[in-house]
Design an enzyme around this catalytic site. Sequence first.
Site, PDB file in Angstrom:
ATOM      1  N   GLY A  10       0.869  -1.167   0.000  1.00 45.00           N
ATOM      2  CA  GLY A  10       0.000   0.000   0.000  1.00 45.00           C
ATOM      3  C   GLY A  10       0.904   1.215   0.000  1.00 45.00           C
ATOM      4  N   ALA A  11       0.788   2.027  -1.059  1.00 41.68           N
ATOM      5  CA  ALA A  11       1.677   3.192  -1.190  1.00 41.68           C
ATOM      6  C   ALA A  11       0.866   4.479  -1.163  1.00 41.68           C
ATOM      7  CB  ALA A  11       2.487   3.079  -2.482  1.00 41.68           C
ATOM      8  N   ILE A  14      -0.326   6.681   4.211  1.00 38.93           N
ATOM      9  CA  ILE A  14       0.496   6.094   5.281  1.00 38.93           C
ATOM     10  C   ILE A  14       1.695   5.375   4.668  1.00 38.93           C
ATOM     11  CG2 ILE A  14       0.570   4.491   7.243  1.00 38.93           C
ATOM     12  CD1 ILE A  14      -2.392   5.001   7.699  1.00 38.93           C
ATOM     13  N   ARG A  89     -20.210   0.089   6.976  1.00 39.56           N
ATOM     14  CA  ARG A  89     -18.997  -0.555   7.476  1.00 39.56           C
ATOM     15  C   ARG A  89     -18.850  -1.944   6.837  1.00 39.56           C
ATOM     16  NH1 ARG A  89     -18.046  -0.843  13.858  1.00 39.56           N
ATOM     17  NH2 ARG A  89     -19.672  -2.398  13.706  1.00 39.56           N
ATOM     18  N   ILE A 119      -2.248  -2.369   9.225  1.00 36.24           N
ATOM     19  CA  ILE A 119      -2.778  -1.055   9.630  1.00 36.24           C
ATOM     20  C   ILE A 119      -4.189  -0.845   9.066  1.00 36.24           C
ATOM     21  CG2 ILE A 119      -2.393   1.445   9.543  1.00 36.24           C
ATOM     22  CD1 ILE A 119       0.544   1.046   9.402  1.00 36.24           C
ATOM     23  N   HIS A 176      -9.830  -1.030  17.997  1.00 36.63           N
ATOM     24  CA  HIS A 176      -9.550   0.294  17.452  1.00 36.63           C
ATOM     25  C   HIS A 176     -10.857   0.926  16.984  1.00 36.63           C
ATOM     26  CE1 HIS A 176      -7.441   3.522  15.593  1.00 36.63           C
ATOM     27  NE2 HIS A 176      -7.744   3.173  14.360  1.00 36.63           N
TER      28      HIS A 176
END
Length: 319
Positions: A10-11, A14, A89, A119, A176
């Site tokens: 994933g670029a 983050i 969601r 993440i 989280h």
Amino acid sequence: MARAKIALIGAGMIGGTLAHVAAREALGDVILFDIAEGTPQGKALDIAEATAVFGSDVSLKGANDYADIAGADVCIVTAGVPRKPGMSRDDLIGINLKVMKAVGEGIKAHAPDAFVICITNPLDAMVWALQKFSGLPKEKVVGMAGVLDSARFAYFLAEKTGVSVQDIHAWTLGGHGDDMVPMVRHSTIGGLPLPDAVAAGLLSQGDLDAIVDRTRKGGGEIVALLKTGSAFYAPAESAIAMAKSYLLDQKRVLPCAVWLSGEYGLSDLYVGVPALLGAGGVEKVIEFTTNDDEKAMFKKSVESVQGLIQACKDIDASL
Ligand code: TXD
């Protein structure tokens, strides 16, 4: 000795920040992977050019092929899509679950010895799915959320009291989500547990209650300010702290989403608890003593996580 290899899956916001921080800290050579063509290559080249300014010999490379993550020591996963207006969601879970499947299979095929930090949201469910899809040992697959949530808690306490962030140790446990559990009795300012800090007049009970509430909603506060996207600097720093503890065998105790098998009376799920991270991955889970109030908050948070995991199972019968 060869440098460590860090694969960032994933670029996006983050992922790019992770690459920048990893390069500045010379933590290892970086592979920035994404399905988007050009983005990982462009960000890798941009940061590689910056190494000539800050003087680091690490290499950075962008990739669209999982073969390029071969032999990675650490994989940090941010791949996925964020929630857009009108999306439930469950929609997000369905899409990111498919992404975790692709990522898990890629890691399994090319970097089975890596320490994996997830993440992607919804965090506690996605790290659970990533471990299932990759089949990697549970002590080598963890989720990042607690370091970030605890950092927010610590920052708000520092801002209110005027005490250095370095002398504040704050802890949030659980999932989280907005029902995460800021551990007031276990968090300290200059060594004083927060209830004692209130008694000593460092802050009022009202201030503390407001900070606990703000911590729980910390992600949303940034989203509302940014309007497009979510936090990325503090999340990236948080994952780097975890990667560093593994790579340098620092044995730091950090709040992470880890697989529980009996600790805190829970089994077969990932949820945020203090964990000792070293060269073996999760080497130990630290069990805080909890009173009835904390137990009730933890239970509520765990139930939300269990609901998310059940939603994953309902969407993908192979899980
Ligand atoms: O504490 C925490 N865990 C979090 C989690 C704190 C903040 C943000 N959190 C979540 O991290 C957020 O909800 C997202 O799920 C992830 C990544 O956040 P980021 O801000 O970096 O998202 P971006 O900028 O949208 O980047 C995601 C990238 C993007 O470049 C896509 O092209 C890529 O993921 N993507 C993929 N890469 C590889 N493989 C697949 N299948 C794929 N699908 C999308």
